[in-house]
Write a protein that holds these residues in place. Structure first.
Motif, PDB file in Angstrom:
ATOM      1  N   ILE A  32      46.988  40.322  41.083  1.00 21.30           N
ATOM      2  CA  ILE A  32      46.370  39.785  39.866  1.00 21.30           C
ATOM      3  C   ILE A  32      47.459  39.658  38.810  1.00 21.30           C
ATOM      4  O   ILE A  32      48.233  40.587  38.583  1.00 21.30           O
ATOM      5  N   THR A  33      47.533  38.501  38.183  1.00 20.78           N
ATOM      6  CA  THR A  33      48.582  38.224  37.218  1.00 20.78           C
ATOM      7  C   THR A  33      48.000  37.971  35.833  1.00 20.78           C
ATOM      8  O   THR A  33      46.782  37.826  35.672  1.00 20.78           O
ATOM      9  N   VAL A  34      48.876  37.897  34.854  1.00 19.30           N
ATOM     10  CA  VAL A  34      48.470  37.548  33.502  1.00 19.30           C
ATOM     11  C   VAL A  34      47.757  36.191  33.499  1.00 19.30           C
ATOM     12  O   VAL A  34      46.725  36.008  32.844  1.00 19.30           O
ATOM     13  N   SER A  35      48.296  35.247  34.239  1.00 22.68           N
ATOM     14  CA  SER A  35      47.699  33.909  34.299  1.00 22.68           C
ATOM     15  C   SER A  35      46.301  33.941  34.898  1.00 22.68           C
ATOM     16  O   SER A  35      45.388  33.267  34.406  1.00 22.68           O
ATOM     17  N   SER A  36      46.114  34.724  35.961  1.00 25.41           N
ATOM     18  CA  SER A  36      44.793  34.772  36.581  1.00 25.41           C
ATOM     19  C   SER A  36      43.779  35.465  35.689  1.00 25.41           C
ATOM     20  O   SER A  36      42.583  35.137  35.713  1.00 25.41           O
ATOM     21  N   ILE A  37      44.230  36.414  34.875  1.00 28.30           N
ATOM     22  CA  ILE A  37      43.327  37.065  33.908  1.00 28.30           C
ATOM     23  C   ILE A  37      42.881  36.040  32.862  1.00 28.30           C
ATOM     24  O   ILE A  37      41.690  35.958  32.521  1.00 28.30           O
ATOM     25  N   LYS A  38      43.802  35.247  32.361  1.00 29.08           N
ATOM     26  CA  LYS A  38      43.464  34.223  31.354  1.00 29.08           C
ATOM     27  C   LYS A  38      42.453  33.217  31.892  1.00 29.08           C
ATOM     28  O   LYS A  38      41.547  32.767  31.177  1.00 29.08           O
TER      29      LYS A  38
END
Length: 262
Positions: A4-10
């Protein structure tokens, strides 16, 4: 399941509720990994495990130590490190300590408390490749200055201030916001006003996700239970019972057995 990445959280904004809990060591991080989206190495460990009255005494060395341990246990969940009190009171100090946190801990993002007054600091960190999670509403690091833990958004002025804070942090580059101790209807308005995910704690259900301290939600911390906490396990009772059974077996000569001996 991919990391899980920052981009996927956004991208989860208005699509899927975000789950976040605290973690402070490799053992529990491995148990939590992949079960929730984000593992927050919170300065709450000063209270939950350090026995302190608030979060203020913990420092960068301790936060980095615990975050390194969590990162060793977490392969899937996004790991976020709390910036402790006094580590970001100036822009220069914030950048220095955030770079140190990135280099030494292995965390994917940092979290810091504050609204409009921290917008320039967050912008500087973002410009230097550091992913920042904001934190507004009830801010635990301000508890001494405010004379206790006080719910926010009760007055119209407070509600408008929260909206201004959220917009300022969004514009400064945060990838997500923690909204703590805010009246539910105000929290909902804040979540709708920004394009980044708003993760609530004690702020109702109409936000983009939830965060809890793991020792609260699993019943390990018995000092008190905040109104917003739901217990999913009576951890302290289970642990205590297990220790009692072990001690009884030792005293009565049942442990170790022949099968447990060399």
């Amino acid at each position: 399941m991919k990391n899980i990445t920052v981009s996927s959280i956004k991208k989860k904004k208005n699509q899927e509720k975000i789950t976040m809990i605290t973690a402070y060591d490799a053992l529990f991080a491995k148990l939590f990994d992949g079960e929730v989206d984000i593992l927050l190495v919170g300065d709450s460990l000063a209270m939950s495990f350090g026995g302190e009255k608030d979060t203020l005494p913990i420092g960068m060395d301790e936060m980095i130590y615990h975050t390194k341990a969590v990162c060793r246990g977490a392969e899937k969940s996004l790991v976020v490190i709390d910036m402790p009190f006094g580590s970001y009171d100036t822009k220069e100090k914030a950048l220095h300590n955030a770079i140190r946190a990135y280099k030494e801990s292995g965390a994917s993002a940092i979290k810091l408390e504050g609204g409009i007054e921290k917008a320039e600091t967050i912008a500087l960190l973002s410009e230097n490749g550091i992913a920042v999670m904001g934190h507004i509403g009830l801010k635990p690091q301000f508890v001494r200055a405010e004379g206790g833990y006080k719910v926010k958004g009760k007055e119209e002025g407070e509600a408008q201030s929260l909206l201004r804070d959220a917009k300022a942090l969004e514009e400064s580059g945060v990838f997500a916001l923690v909204l703590e101790g805010v009246k539910a209807e105000v929290a909902q308005e804040v979540a709708r006003s920004v394009s980044v995910p708003v993760i609530g704690i004690g702020s109702g259900s109409q936000v983009d996700g939830q965060v809890l301290v793991w020792s609260d939600m699993l019943g390990f911390f018995e000092g008190f239970t905040p109104k917003f906490v739901r217990r999913y396990l009576e951890g302290a009772s289970l642990i205590r019972q297990g220790v009692r059974e072990y001690a009884k077996d030792v005293r009565e000569g049942r442990f170790p057995s022949e099968a447990e001996s060399y």
